[in-house]
Scaffold this active site. Structure first.
Site, PDB file in Angstrom:
ATOM      1  N   ASP A   1     -49.268  73.573 -32.380  1.00 18.69           N
ATOM      2  CA  ASP A   1     -48.370  72.454 -32.115  1.00 18.69           C
ATOM      3  C   ASP A   1     -48.922  71.141 -32.670  1.00 18.69           C
ATOM      4  OD1 ASP A   1     -46.713  74.186 -30.846  1.00 18.69           O
ATOM      5  OD2 ASP A   1     -47.183  73.502 -28.804  1.00 18.69           O
TER       6      ASP A   1
ATOM      7  N   ASP B   1     -40.104  81.448 -30.274  1.00 16.90           N
ATOM      8  CA  ASP B   1     -41.490  81.140 -29.921  1.00 16.90           C
ATOM      9  C   ASP B   1     -42.303  82.407 -29.640  1.00 16.90           C
ATOM     10  OD1 ASP B   1     -43.591  79.341 -29.463  1.00 16.90           O
ATOM     11  OD2 ASP B   1     -42.355  78.023 -28.242  1.00 16.90           O
TER      12      ASP B   1
END
Length: 332
Positions: A151, A96
């Site tokens: 996202d 991430d």
């Protein structure tokens, strides 16, 4: 994964996301799995997953902490963490982008790529850079997949927006390096069946990684039928490895298409409007000769259309729904 039959149709990875480790490293600087959640440790878990014929994925972050801020990131510990993951038997790393200190992703992500390559174990490298610096243009040399978007959310507007964002980068995808518009929302409950089928069909056509994002322990039979559609999965996993893309559009009525191995073509007629509509795919838009004669296989009805087609295919498509076909040329 096994009892539902999903492993038999191609799902291989069981991936652990954020929050799996303790807040601090040990005295040697190693990541420490949460004993409350993983009392036997990660190596034992990996061994168990492997015994089922599956692979284990794990999560870290190219920053000082992960996005939850409950565990350390791997920035500055890339080699050590890569060796740790390899020693545990990890097969996949989602990496991430939080708490990155303003350091460019082009500087941070290659370090972990090199560390994984030198870890002594093949580990799929999934970059989650959120598409900030157009990773499709530079990540193919260092990663196996890269997020092209922010996202995903379990709502129609998110699915359509992310599909369009990912579509921009179709030319950069290739076998071993894939554009990733984020995981599947099928089965999470905020969309209807037509919308989930469209979501799954477009992700499959785009050769996106198919990562189930619902709780399969409680998934409905309808959800399992969607994510377990072997004919659609086969399009996603086709050996040619060419990402399908949007090839024509009339308002909210779209045709997406991509070539498959053995000179076949996969198409999706996608109705993004609020009403039922007729959509036509013309051969000249999808890479076929205008006079080609084809046999069409409906991947959701699991049957061939009754007649051969020449020049185009037209079908009535429900609002927010799709029709997905494989076209095989007929020699005459």
């Amino acid at each position: 994964m096994v009892s539902t039959g999903l492993s038999k149709v191609g799902y291989k990875y069981v991936n652990i996301d954020d929050c799996w480790a303790e807040q601090y490293r040990d005295a040697q600087g190693n990541l420490v799995p949460k004993t409350s959640t993983f009392p036997s440790g990660m190596k034992a878990l990996a061994d168990y997953v492997h015994s089922k014929g599956l692979k284990l994925g794990i999560y870290s972050d190219a920053g000082s902490n992960t996005c939850s801020n409950t565990m350390p990131g791997s920035l500055g510990h890339e080699e050590q963490d890569a060796r740790t993951f390899a020693s545990w038997g990890i097969d996949y790393l989602k990496y991430d982008n939080c708490n990155n200190g303003g350091i460019s992703p082009q500087s941070r992500y290659p370090i972990m790529s090199k560390a994984l390559a030198e870890s002594g174990r093949p580990i799929f490298y999934s970059m989650c850079e959120w598409g900030d610096q157009n990773p499709a243009t530079w990540a193919p040399t260092i990663a196996n997949s890269w997020r092209t978007t922010g996202d995903i959310q379990d709502k129609w507007e998110s699915i359509t927006a992310l599909a369009d964002q990912n579509n921009q980068w179709a030319a950069y995808a290739r076998p071993g390096g894939w554009n990733d518009p984020d995981m599947l929302e099928v089965g999470n409950g905020n969309m209807n069946t037509e919308e989930y089928r469209s979501h799954f069909s477009i992700w499959a056509l785009m050769k996106a990684p198919l990562l189930i994002g619902c709780d399969i322990r409680s998934a409905s039979s309808e959800t399992l039928q969607i994510v377990g559609n072997k004919e659609v999965i086969n399009v996603n996993q086709d050996l040619l490895g060419v990402q399908g893309k949007k090839v024509s559009q009339q308002g909210n009525l779209e045709v997406w298409a991509g070539p498959l191995s053995n000179n076949r073509v996969a198409i999706v007629l996608w109705n993004r409007s609020g009403w039922q509509a007729s959509i036509t795919a013309r051969w000249t838009d999808i890479g076929l000769p205008y006079n080609a004669v084809v046999q069409a296989r409906d991947l959701w009805a699991h049957k061939y259309l009754p007649s051969y087609l020449k020049g185009s295919l037209t079908s009535t498509v429900a609002s927010h729904g799709c029709k997905m076909y494989i076209l095989n040329r007929i020699s005459r």
